[in-house]
Design an enzyme around this catalytic site. Structure first.
Site, mmCIF file in Angstrom:
data_model
loop_
_atom_site.group_PDB
_atom_site.id
_atom_site.type_symbol
_atom_site.label_atom_id
_atom_site.label_comp_id
_atom_site.label_asym_id
_atom_site.label_seq_id
_atom_site.Cartn_x
_atom_site.Cartn_y
_atom_site.Cartn_z
ATOM 1 N N GLY A 126 -12.567 52.656 15.272
ATOM 2 C CA GLY A 126 -11.222 52.301 16.045
ATOM 3 C C GLY A 126 -10.243 53.417 15.443
ATOM 4 N N SER A 128 -8.775 56.276 17.996
ATOM 5 C CA SER A 128 -7.987 56.746 18.737
ATOM 6 C C SER A 128 -7.290 55.549 19.531
ATOM 7 C CB SER A 128 -8.680 57.153 20.392
ATOM 8 O OG SER A 128 -9.779 58.199 19.876
ATOM 9 N N SER A 160 -15.848 53.137 21.770
ATOM 10 C CA SER A 160 -17.187 53.017 22.351
ATOM 11 C C SER A 160 -17.754 51.895 21.531
ATOM 12 C CB SER A 160 -18.167 54.095 21.845
ATOM 13 O OG SER A 160 -17.416 55.343 22.168
ATOM 14 N N GLU A 243 -19.622 63.108 12.999
ATOM 15 C CA GLU A 243 -19.803 62.760 14.297
ATOM 16 C C GLU A 243 -20.307 64.066 15.221
ATOM 17 O OE1 GLU A 243 -16.318 61.297 16.438
ATOM 18 O OE2 GLU A 243 -17.463 60.719 17.949
ATOM 19 N N THR A 367 -11.874 67.135 21.689
ATOM 20 C CA THR A 367 -11.957 67.870 22.959
ATOM 21 C C THR A 367 -12.436 69.334 22.790
ATOM 22 O OG1 THR A 367 -9.582 68.679 23.055
ATOM 23 C CG2 THR A 367 -10.019 66.477 23.907
ATOM 24 N N GLU A 369 -10.688 72.015 23.460
ATOM 25 C CA GLU A 369 -9.614 72.894 23.040
ATOM 26 C C GLU A 369 -9.481 72.824 21.582
ATOM 27 O OE1 GLU A 369 -9.629 70.793 25.703
ATOM 28 O OE2 GLU A 369 -9.171 72.311 27.246
#
Ligand SMILES: Cc1cc2nc3c(=O)[nH]c(=O)nc-3n(C[C@H](O)[C@H](O)[C@H](O)COP(=O)(O)OP(=O)(O)OC[C@H]3O[C@@H](n4cnc5c(N)ncnc54)[C@H](O)[C@@H]3O)c2cc1C
Length: 388
Positions: A126, A128, A160, A243, A367, A369
């Site tokens: 938990g 984001s 997720s 991750e 991401t 970027e």
């Protein structure tokens, strides 16, 4: 890549090979494990590996790792990859376990590590929130102290597996009056506690593996705080480093052979290997696939139990994402409208699931970027992005 093995390591390789052949559950070999397997079925191989003591190759031995040498870990990865076994519960073994044995107190280690190893608890992350993704330090979910407990209020998103999880590793704001990186703390939150509400989000793949999680006056004992008060950002960095290693798993996992070999089969059936354009693209995809393998092998050779992977992992994530996009472009061209057929068609491989999940892989865990910033700043030593 074939290794030059000592006779002991060659015997170990044969043992791993025979163990997989004799024990991997046939019912786990389905085109699309994420949607085709039940929670119980997902755990079958996890439990078998746990009984054998092989469930967490990268954990230190004192916490339940097998104590293998680099070569043996490498052999194990290579053999499971080759055999196309599904990885064990990736999130808990790869991300939460290392956080608990690195930052957790004794009681947390005693309670949670054995349950992670056995697969008894399912976990979610938990982190984001709406408005806090790349910039996790801006998380606004509050945790306020009330005696021996904390009271949590706020919302998480893109969580997720929250709909099947028993425990969440959640980051909360514990001090709103200090610079944002310094006011965060991580907690182990019981997903069955009063005040936790999970609302699934349907993805374009058709699955609903993502969720919104609403926390309303959720009470968490202080004993479930992970690490020091207001030091949660260090926990976040450790989780994210681990991750990115999930991206190293051969994409063939659970499916026998990788997408590139599958694509060759598709081209043989529906394309034309003699077509110079298709041949050229296949050659480029093959080269990219080999580079990916070599990057993974370099990374594996550098890892030691209990060590958090460094920023170099980001290069692999970028390479993988770009690779998969190119592969999907070629696939789309060759299969055309056939892609809209049911999951599992075209060689028992869920191509449409693969295609639809490719954009998400460019975002999850950081991401492209953000990952490029990491590579630029921390691997190449380029000037840092301006920050407040
Ligand atoms: C498959 C998948 C699984 C996920 N699972 C989980 C999970 O289990 N738990 C969880 O907590 N979260 C999860 N997420 C959420 C994920 O971590 C976030 O979506 C991601 O960090 C991006 O955050 P955001 O969506 O808020 O986008 P934003 O951060 O708002 O970014 C929007 C755009 O701006 C760009 N951008 C932002 N900041 C910068 C910058 N400094 N420099 C350059 N560009 C920038 C981004 O690259 C992006 O293109 C998952 C996401 C996906 C796709």
């Amino acid at each position: 890549m074939e290794l030059n093995l000592s006779s002991e390591d060659a015997a170990f390789r044969d043992e791993v090979r025979a163990f997989i052949a004799g024990n991997y559950p046939a019912e786990m070999r389905v085109p699309n494990p994420e949607t085709d397997l039940s929670k119980e079925q997902m755990l079958l191989w996890h439990r078998i590996l746990h009984q054998k003591g092989w469930i967490a190759p990268l954990w230190p031995k004192e916490y339940g790792g097998p104590g293998w040498s680099i070569t043996r870990r490498f052999i194990f990865e290579q053999e499971t990859s080759r055999a196309g076994t599904l990885p064990p519960l990736a999130f808990s073994i790869t991300m939460v376990g290392p956080v608990i044995y690195t930052f957790g107190n004794e009681a947390q280690k005693q309670k949670f590590l054995p349950r992670i190893l056995s697969g008894e608890d399912w976990w979610c992350q938990g982190y984001s929130e709406p408005g806090s993704g790349s910039d996790l330090a801006s998380a606004r979910t509050r945790a306020e102290r009330d005696g021996d407990e904390w009271v949590l209020n706020g919302q998480k998103v893109w969580t997720s597996s929250a709909h099947v999880a028993d425990v969440a590793l959640a980051v909360c704001r514990t001090d709103p009056d200090v610079p944002k990186h310094q006011g965060l703390t991580t907690f182990l939150v019981d997903m069955h506690a009063p005040g936790v509400e999970v609302r699934p989000l349907r993805q374009m793949t058709g699955s609903a593996n993502f969720n919104e999680v609403f926390l309303t006056d959720v009470r968490v004992p202080d004993s479930h705080r992970v690490g020091e008060l207001n030091k949660g950002f260090g926990v976040i960095l450790t989780t994210l480093g681990n991750e990115r290693t999930i991206a190293t798993r051969a994409p063939s996992s659970g499916r026998g052979i990788g997408p590139f070999e599958r694509l060759l089969g598709v081209v043989d059936n529906f394309g034309d290997r003699r077509d110079p354009r298709q041949r050229q693209r296949l050659a480029q995809l093959y080269i990219a696939d080999r580079i990916k393998d070599l990057l993974i092998e370099r990374w594996r050779a550098s890892l030691a139990p209990g060590v958090t992977p460094g920023p170099e992992m980001s290069i692999l994530k970028l390479h993988n994402c770009r690779n998969n996009i190119e592969l999907v472009h070629m696939l789309t061209e060759v299969l055309g409208p056939r892609l809209a057929a049911d999951t599992g068609a075209w060689g028992a491989f869920a191509w449409n699931e693969f295609l639809c999940s490719t954009p998400g892989a460019r975002i999850g865990g950081g991401t492209e970027e953000i990952v490029r910033n990491t590579v630029g700043e921390e691997v190449l030593g380029l000037p840092k992005e301006p920050r407040p």
